[in-house]
Write a protein that holds these residues in place. Structure first.
Motif, mmCIF file in Angstrom:
data_model
loop_
_atom_site.group_PDB
_atom_site.id
_atom_site.type_symbol
_atom_site.label_atom_id
_atom_site.label_comp_id
_atom_site.label_asym_id
_atom_site.label_seq_id
_atom_site.Cartn_x
_atom_site.Cartn_y
_atom_site.Cartn_z
ATOM 1 N N PRO A 213 3.447 -0.027 -8.554
ATOM 2 C CA PRO A 213 1.947 -0.481 -8.641
ATOM 3 C C PRO A 213 1.724 -1.942 -8.749
ATOM 4 N N TYR B 189 3.519 1.605 -1.656
ATOM 5 C CA TYR B 189 4.401 1.821 -2.941
ATOM 6 C C TYR B 189 3.235 2.029 -4.083
ATOM 7 N N MET B 190 1.919 2.293 -3.915
ATOM 8 C CA MET B 190 1.159 2.414 -5.066
ATOM 9 C C MET B 190 1.615 3.110 -6.062
ATOM 10 N N THR B 191 2.343 4.319 -5.782
ATOM 11 C CA THR B 191 2.687 5.049 -6.856
ATOM 12 C C THR B 191 3.990 4.736 -7.498
ATOM 13 N N SER B 192 4.684 4.422 -6.590
ATOM 14 C CA SER B 192 6.306 3.918 -7.293
ATOM 15 C C SER B 192 6.456 2.614 -7.804
ATOM 16 N N GLN C 262 0.775 -1.096 -0.119
ATOM 17 C CA GLN C 262 0.068 0.017 -0.067
ATOM 18 C C GLN C 262 0.629 1.136 0.048
#
Length: 292
Positions: free
Chosen positions: A257, A252-255, A250
Motif C-alpha cells: 500500500p 498492489y494496494m493490498t500487498s 493500483q
C-alpha cells in the motif's frame, strides 16, 4: 502606547498591510510552508539521495518503508519510492505552474477584451467561454489527450487549454467593473489608447483577483495532470509523475500500500496547500479588509 500602535497600523503601506493580513491566516501560512518544502524536495532532493529514480534493484523489490536507505520503500522493480516521488514532484509541479502561466495569459487577454469593449463583441467572447465551460474539464482533457502523443509538453498544453475559461470570467467581471471607475474616464480623457488603458490601468487594478485565480489554477492543474497520468494518457513510464505512480500502484494496494500512499499524500498536500494559499491571498489582497 495603544494610540502609538494604532497609528503605526494605520500608516502601514499596502504591501505591509497585505502581509499582516496574510500572516494572520494560519492555514495559508501552513500551505506556503508545505509548498516551499515540496518545491525544495523536488528540486534538490534527488541530489541528496543515494538512489536514482530509475535505478532498478530486483533483489529489493517491494521493500517496505524504512528498509535500509529506502525511507519510503521500493516498488515492483526495486526502484526507490522517495526518489521517484521527488522526481515526480518536479514533473507535476512544473506542469502545474507552466500550465497556470499559459492559462492565465490566455484568460487575461480574452477577459480583458470582453470586459473592456462589452456589447456584442464582449457578449460573443463570453458566450464562447460559457460554451467551452459546458464540457467537464476532465472529459475534454481526455478527448484531446487521445489525439496527441502523450508527454510533458503535450500534457502541459492540454491542461492549459482546459483551464483558461474560469480565469477569463474572473478578469472580465473585474475589468467590466473597473471600466466605470473615475481613473478609467481620466485615462480616456487624456487620450490614452485602448490597449494602454486595458493593460496599464485595468489589469493591474484587477491583479488581486488574478493572483488568487493563478494560485488556485496551480492546484487544479496538478489534479488534472494526476487524473490524466493515472488513466495512462499523461506522463509515460519510465518518467515519474505523481499521477502515473498512482496508476502503477493500483494493483498492489493490498500487498504494497505504500506505493499508493506516498504519491496520494503528495497530491493531497500540494492541492490543499495551494487552495489554502489562494484563500490567504484573497483575504490579504482585499483592500476592504482592515488591520485589527
Amino acid at each position: 502606547m495603544t494610540a502609538v500602535v494604532a497609528t503605526d497600523m494605520v500608516h502601514l503601506t499596502p504591501a505591509r498591510a497585505a502581509w499582516q493580513r496574510f500572516r494572520r491566516h494560519r492555514l495559508a501560512m501552513a500551505g506556503a510552508v508545505i509548498i516551499a518544502l515540496l518545491v525544495f524536495g523536488s528540486v534538490f532532493g534527488p541530489f541528496l539521495l543515494p538512489f536514482d529514480d530509475k535505478f532498478i534493484d530486483i533483489m529489493q523489490r517491494f521493500a517496505p518503508p524504512l528498509t535500509g536507505a529506502h525511507l519510503l520503500g521500493t516498488d515492483e522493480l526495486g526502484r526507490d519510492v522517495l526518489a521517484r516521488l521527488m522526481m515526480g514532484g518536479r514533473v507535476s509541479l512544473t506542469i502545474g505552474i507552466i500550465a497556470m502561466v499559459i492559462a492565465m495569459a490566455v484568460g487575461i487577454v480574452i477577459g480583458t477584451f470582453a470586459g473592456f469593449y462589452g456589447g456584442i463583441f464582449g457578449a460573443a467572447l463570453m458566450r464562447f467561454v460559457d460554451a467551452v465551460l459546458c464540457f467537464p474539464a476532465i472529459f475534454l482533457l481526455l478527448a484531446l489527450a487521445a489525439l496527441i502523443e502523450p508527454g510533458i509538453v503535450a500534457t502541459t498544453i492540454l491542461i492549459s487549454v482546459t483551464a483558461w475559461m474560469s480565469v477569463a470570467r474572473i478578469v472580465e467581471a473585474q475589468v467590466r467593473a473597473l471600466r466605470e471607475r473615475d481613473f478609467t474616464a481620466a485615462a480616456i480623457a487624456f487620450g490614452s489608447s485602448n490597449l494602454r488603458i486595458m493593460f496599464k490601468e485595468l489589469v493591474p487594478n484587477a491583479m488581486a483577483a488574478i493572483v488568487v485565480a493563478a494560485t488556485l489554477n496551480v492546484a487544479k492543474a496538478i489534479l488534472l495532470e494526476s487524473y490524466v497520468s493515472y488513466l495512462g494518457y499523461g506522463i509515460q513510464p519510465p518518467a515519474a509523475s505523481w499521477g502515473n505512480m498512482l496508476n502503477n500502484a493500483q494493483i498492489y494496494m493490498t500487498s504494497a500500500p505504500w506505493l499508493a500512499i506516498a504519491p496520494g499524500v503528495a497530491i493531497t498536500l500540494a492541492v490543499t496547500s495551494f487552495n489554502f494559499l489562494g484563500d490567504g491571498l484573497r483575504d490579504a489582497l482585499d483592500p476592504r479588509l482592515d488591520i485589527h
